[in-house]
Structure formats: C-alpha cells, structure tokens
Design an enzyme around this catalytic site. Structure first.
Site, mmCIF file in Angstrom:
data_model
loop_
_atom_site.group_PDB
_atom_site.id
_atom_site.type_symbol
_atom_site.label_atom_id
_atom_site.label_comp_id
_atom_site.label_asym_id
_atom_site.label_seq_id
_atom_site.Cartn_x
_atom_site.Cartn_y
_atom_site.Cartn_z
ATOM 1 N N GLU A 70 -1.681 3.384 6.745
ATOM 2 C CA GLU A 70 -1.622 4.384 5.675
ATOM 3 C C GLU A 70 -2.273 5.692 6.089
ATOM 4 O O GLU A 70 -1.816 6.784 5.705
ATOM 5 C CB GLU A 70 -2.270 3.833 4.409
ATOM 6 N N ALA A 125 0.870 -1.180 0.000
ATOM 7 C CA ALA A 125 0.000 0.000 0.000
ATOM 8 C C ALA A 125 0.905 1.228 0.000
ATOM 9 O O ALA A 125 2.058 1.161 0.410
ATOM 10 C CB ALA A 125 -0.919 0.007 1.220
#
Length: 769
Positions: free
Chosen positions: A204, A168
């Site tokens: 994230e 990610a």
C-alpha cells in the site's frame, strides 16, 4: 489495493457488547460518483477540500491534515456538531479520496519526516499497531530514496476497518486495512502472518507513488498500479528482511498464481479492455497483481535491478501528478537502459496467456532444440490460439553459471550449450513460462538437484512446471509422482511447499474417485512427509528462525492431515489442553493445523470449542484461524452448521468465504457447497452484491471443486437462468478449471492407479496395501 476473495457503515462492538458504528469509504474503482457528483475516472484528476460534520468526540480523518475545526448547528438533529475541514489535496484521482468518522484510538511515530499514525477502534489493542507503524516509517524513507521523490503529503494515516471487503486500500495519505492485515501480535500470531502484514503495508505504501502520484490513464492499465506495488513489496521486504528469503517464496507464490490463472482460456491480458464499470472489480486478480509483478521481475532481471529502478525514477519524475499508459513505463525503462524495452515487453502485456517451452536434444552435437507454444491447462490448444510469439529470456544454467543473454524470439531455434551433462532453462524461474523436458532429462535434473547444481528457486519451479505439465497432458501423472518421490530428501521449505501443493492438486482432481485410490494417494503423501515432519518436530523456540518456523508448520499440518498417527495424537493432546483453558497449549504457527486435525478426527465437542474461540478471541488473526478451520469438520450435521455461518450475524461480510473454503477438501463438502449455493442464491446476492467482488469468490468456492463433464454441465445449465453480471469472468474461470480436471482424469486415471500399485500403495486388484 490488496483485493480479497465498500462502503459506508461498518460496525463493531465495544467491550460491553454494545454495537458501535464507523463510517469508512471505499471509492475504488467507481464509487466516488455515489458519494458526491464528480467526473469519476482516473484520468480526470482534481484538487479536493473536504469538510466532515460529525458528533463531538468522534475522530474525523481524510487524505490531508486538519486545517480547522468549529462548532456548528446541525439542521437535521438540532444539536451541536463539529465541522472538521482538511487542507486541500494535491491533484489526484477521485477513487483515491477517503474519509472516516468514528471512535478511534491511535499510536504515532515521528521518526519519519511527517507524522505517521495507526488507528483502530477502541475494542482493539492499539499497541498491536506498533509493528506496522515502525515498518511504515522505515518503508516511506526507503521509498523516498529508491524513487528519488519525496512523499508529498503532510501525514500518513493507516486505519484498521472492522468490516472491509477489500484487503487494503491505498487512499492517498489515509490507507485502510482489514484489521488482521494491520495489527500484529507476536505472542498470538505466527511467522506467516507477520510476513503477510509486512507485505500488505509495503504494497500500500508503494502505491503512494505508483498509483497515487502517477496514475494509470484508465482501468485497462490497472496493472501499472497493482503489478508494480506487488513487485515493490517483494523488493522492499527482501531489503528489510533478507533472512525471510522472499524471492524464493515468489516462485511458489506470485509466479504460480499467475501461471495457474493464465493457463485458462477465460484468463485475460495484463492490459485488459474494460467496457463497463462492473467489469473493473473482476480484473483485481492474479493477472493484474501476480502476472504484472512477474513481468516486472522479468524485465528487472533483464535490465538489472538498479537500471530498472533508474527507469522508475525517470517515470515518476516525468509523470508526477499525471496519468500514464504502459508505453510510458516502457519508454522510461528504455531511456534508462538504452534497450528497446517496448519491443520486448509489449507482447507480454497485450496478449493473453504464456508459452510452454519444449526442449529436445539434438543427436551428435552439444545443441538443444527449443520450441514455444501456447500453454493451456486443458491441453487442447487450437491453431488459432497459438499465433502469439513471445520474446523469451531462456536463462540457460550450466556448470559454467547462468547465461542471461540467450533469447528465443521466434517459434523455434537451436542453441549451443557447453555440455549435455547438465543444463537447465529459466534459471531461478524469473521467466513467465513453463519448460517441458524429455523424461530422461527430467530424471537427470532430479539428480542434479540432489547434487546441489540447482538453486532453491530452480528446484521449486521445476516441480511446479512438472505438475502443471502433467495436469495438462504434456507428461504422464506418474512422472510427477515419481519426481515428487525422488525429492523426499529435500531440505528447503519452499521446495517442500511446492511439492505438497502438487500432491494436493492431484488429490483434489481425484476427489470423486473410488475410496481405495484416494486412500492410496493420501498414504503416499503421508509416507513422503512424515519422516521429515518428525525430524523437524513441532516445538518452537523463542527466537525461532522465520523460515524454519513456517517449514515446521507446513510439515506438521501435511503429515497430520494425511493421517500420521504420532502427529494426530500430538495435535489432539494440544487441543484437549487448549479446550480445557490453556490458551498457550497450541503455538500460533500450528494453530490452524491443530484445529483442522482435531476437527477431521473429532466431532461436536471439537467443533463447539473452535466456534467458541472464533466468537470470543480478541485477536483478529486468532478469530480468522478458528473460522477458517471449521470447514474441515466431517459429517452432514457439522457441514450444515458450517454452511449456516456465512449468512448469519456471527460472520462479517468481509469473511463470508472463510468458513466454507475448507469444505472443498472432500467429496461431501464439495457437493454440499453446490447445493448451498443454489438454495441460498438470493440471500448471498443480498449479503455479497456483485459490485463488491465477494460474490466471485463465493461462486468459485462453491463450483470449482467439481471434476467431471456432467458436473460442469450442471453448473453451466443452472447459471444460464441467472444474471452473471459482475462475476461472469470468475464463473468462466471456474468452469475452465472443472473442464481441465475432467480431461486430466480421462487421460491419467489408469496411469495413477498403475503407479500407486507399482509403488506399493495399491494391490494390482485395487486394494490399498
């Protein structure tokens, strides 16, 4: 960024099998300069206004929201296209810029202050993005409060990219994910997958402040981004899902990952000098992520979580839209706590490695003598490698509780304890070091564990330390085998997880030994785990406890793969029903184990069924589980079929390592991997260029299974003729790992055989009983 063992031109297939393309950028670390002319360094922040020109009907995304769309004439094709212009970004680093063009569906929530969307290609069920979507809304609100800082962008988009070499990427306002780390189906995925998705999403989102709003000055400070985002994902996950007992898992996860890699000479400091662009990808590893988060956990325990977070708030407020060095973080924490944080913590980030703390008991007094030395897995520390002295928080646990103020600041010291009846250092294993006790004290700690005097973290960490110390020569391997046997009555998942990890480490080191010894070690594992596995069972209720579900799955897989007849039969029955068309015959929590057991005890039919599941399953988690399991197949023919997969069109670039990783479980697979690497070196370089980081993973998978000096020399000599640019650090770590196992075997082969004989797994002549 969550890094796995790029970046335009991903493709997927629609429902009719037609190939469709999606353009998706991956700028970190140094690829913005390939997309447009720029000063592509983290410290050189700028504002960006992006316009994307694309075919009508395609979705265009960038970091900011859309300000205008207009029809334009394409000079290249002569047709009409859409020009989509986005609002100007805040001041930001070039590596965080992103844009995506493709056919995309989305789900949206407005439960947060700004709109949040989850996007995926039309071949995916977009409703599977609801879990991540709702979690993102709650997490952004939580982070705004914890950081006392508003999320500064007008929207948050999260996109599942069909083929993505990173796990990610935290692009500001436009986070990209592997599909398996974003879309989640409760019906087809297990508890561990849910935990993984939650961790990645929260990691994230933490970057939106730590990394994006406040950015490291240069790549040698990468840990400021990744270490903090890792710690914050654990912290927030614990707040949202306390029943998951996340901090217990931290001790057998991030802590052990960090200690394992940092026990090699080829490790690196948390703040690692970076001289070339190709070196940056190689530091997205367990040091920047896991050791970084361990150091932060250590200082947060020392200061107290709320004081620590107050320091973080001051750090963000002072440096918003700017760049920092590690000393800026220490200064903010010092300011909040009134303690000399930099003096305490600097050594932990600027020097490679960590200490082993050796504990002896002084005669005639209630005092212990504690000494620190550099710890290396190879067990051969040289005087010049043992000069760093760490400030160590000893975390002394006694019957009176935990004394967090006991600190070793020099080479050695004596400490008074209330009683020698019971004590343990590194309470809850919040310190980044190993502890070595005498055999007598280790035996007493084993009894203390049974008496309930040790926390779950203490018990798991004690097993991890004992296993690491045995492999490096501080203790005999027979000591850890006896300790593992004494824990057969253990009741907690994470302790069993670490216990079985240590058995696996021994079996991996002994994988080239004679068959009788290998069978005896397998029998020991089976004897240890079978009773507990039968007791827990392998059926799962509709509202199964999250931790217990993983516990059942762990025991089932371990017992079945070590030959428990009842579980092998149960797995084969489930698989037969599944292969006949009943897709609900195997529960998602044990899907991978059932596949592995079926393959280990089967042949072509089982292999074909699982390969077909990989090719036809709609869910990314189901497909990955099938692909990962194929490495468990036995026999030369099926091993060759597995080795043909990574370079075939059937396997995406992001997944090249999945089918072959399982081949490391036996001698034949390890030897086949090495031959495969040599034969297909040019093709692997083409499919997995070193700049993407995947080649490092492939090299380690194909070499680190070896265990002898002869094998070490063969690998080293072969690579002498090759350019190792872009994966030289990974190769050295693999060679160090082989060297460590070779030394372990030289020391303790006889010791292990003697223990197995004394405990009824081998006859004195070496025959398995």
């Amino acid at each position: 960024m969550i890094k796995w063992p790029g970046s335009i031109g991903r493709h997927t297939k629609d429902k009719d099998g037609k190939t469709k393309y999606i353009a998706s950028t991956q700028m970190e670390p140094t690829d913005a300069r390939r997309a447009f002319p720029c000063f592509d360094e983290p410290a050189l922040k700028a504002e960006y206004t992006i316009t994307l020109v694309a075919d009508k009907g395609l979705t265009c995304l960038s970091n900011m929201d859309v300000v205008s769309e207009k029809e334009v004439e394409s000079k290249m094709s002569g047709g009409k296209k859409n020009a989509v212009t986005f609002n100007k970004t805040p001041l930001m680093s070039s590596y965080l810029l992103a844009f995506i063009v493709g056919e995309l569906n989305y789900v949206e929530t407005k439960s947060f202050r700004v709109p949040i969307r989850v996007y995926a290609t039309p071949d995916k069920d977009i409703e599977l993005g609801r879990f991540s979507l709702d979690l993102a809304a709650k997490t952004l609100a939580f982070y705004e409060k914890e950081f006392d800082s508003d999320f500064p962008l007008p929207k948050m988009d999260m996109v599942g990219v069909p083929d993505f070499s990173a796990g990610a990427m935290e692009n500001w306002g436009l986070i990209t994910y592997r599909v398996v780390d974003l879309l989640f189906d409760e019906k087809t995925s297990g508890a561990s997958t849910k935990e993984r998705v939650a961790e990645v999403v929260q990691h994230e989102l933490a970057h939106q402040w730590f990394g994006n709003l406040v950015t490291m000055d240069f790549w040698d400070g990468l840990w400021l981004n990744e270490g903090f985002a890792t710690w914050m994902s654990w912290y927030s996950c614990n707040k949202f899902y306390p029943e998951w007992k996340i901090w217990q898992s931290f001790v057998i996860g991030d802590l052990q990952n960090a200690l394992s890699l940092d026990s090699l000479r080829s490790s690196h400091p948390i703040e690692v000098p970076v001289k070339r662009a190709d070196e940056v990808n190689q530091i997205f590893d367990a040091i920047s992520y896991s050791k970084g988060s361990c150091v932060l956990r250590m200082i947060s325990r020392y200061l107290g979580e709320q004081t620590f977070l107050e320091g973080i708030r001051r750090y963000i407020k002072k440096h918003a839209y700017g760049n920092t060095k590690t000393e800026d973080l220490w200064a903010a924490l010092s300011d909040a706590s009134g303690k000399p944080v930099e003096n305490i913590m600097d050594v932990w980030t600027k020097y490679v490695g960590y200490p082993v703390v050796t504990v002896t008991e002084n005669e005639g007094s209630n005092t212990i003598h504690v000494t620190q030395n550099r710890f290396l897995r190879t067990g051969d520390v040289k005087p010049e490698e043992d000069k760093t002295l760490y400030p160590i928080f000893l975390g002394l646990r006694t019957k009176d509780g935990v004394n967090e103020d006991v600190t070793l600041s020099g080479r050695e010291a004596d400490f008074e304890i209330p009683s020698k009846d019971f004590f343990k250092l590194n309470a809850d294993h919040s310190g980044t070091y190993r502890t070595s006790y005498t055999p007598a004290r280790l035996e007493k700690l084993g009894k203390a564990a049974k008496d309930g005097l040790l926390s779950v973290e203490d018990r798991a960490g004690m097993i991890a330390d004992a296993g690491a110390l045995a492999s490096s020569g501080y203790q005999k391997t027979s000591s850890i085998l006896s300790l593992l046997k004494s824990f057969s009555g253990e009741s907690e998942f994470v302790v069993w997880d670490e216990l079985l990890t240590r058995i696996s480490a021994i079996r991996s080191a002994w994988v080239f030994e004679d068959q009788k010894t290998k069978d005896a070690l397998k029998a020991f594992q089976r004897t240890l785990v079978s009773r507990k596995a039968h007791q827990k069972g392998w059926t799962f209720g509709e509202n199964e406890n999250h931790v217990q579900a993983q516990f059942k799955a762990l025991l089932f897989g371990s017992a079945g793969l070590s030959g428990d007849e009842k579980i092998v039969k149960a797995a084969q029955d489930m698989f037969k029903d599944f292969a006949a068309g009943n897709k609900k015959a195997i529960h998602p929590n044990i899907r991978g184990s059932v596949y592995a057991i079926a393959l280990q005890n089967g042949g072509d039919a089982e292999y074909d069924a699982i390969l077909n599941e990989y090719k036809t399953a709609k869910d990314a988690d189901e497909r990955n589980t099938a692909l990962r399991s194929l490495g468990r197949a036995k026999g030369e023919k099926l091993i060759k079929r597995t080795l043909a997969l990574p370079l075939s069109d059937d396997v995406k670039g992001q997944d090249v390592y999945l089918p072959i990783a399982g081949l490391r479980s036996d001698k034949e697979g390890i030897e086949a991997l090495w031959q495969y690497l040599q034969t297909n070196w040019d093709a692997l370089n083409k499919k997995c260029p070193a700049s993407l980081g995947m080649l490092s993973t492939i090299v380690q998978i194909c070499t680190a299974g070896f265990v002898s000096e002869e094998q070490l020399k063969e690998v080293r000599d072969w690579f002498k003729e090759k350019s190792t640019k872009g994966f030289d650090r990974a190769l050295e770590q693999s060679l160090d790992s082989i060297r460590a196992k070779a030394s372990w075997l030289k020391r303790d082969t006889g010791d292990v055989e003697a223990w197995l004989a004394e405990n009824g797994y081998l006859s004195k002549s070496g025959d398995k009983l």
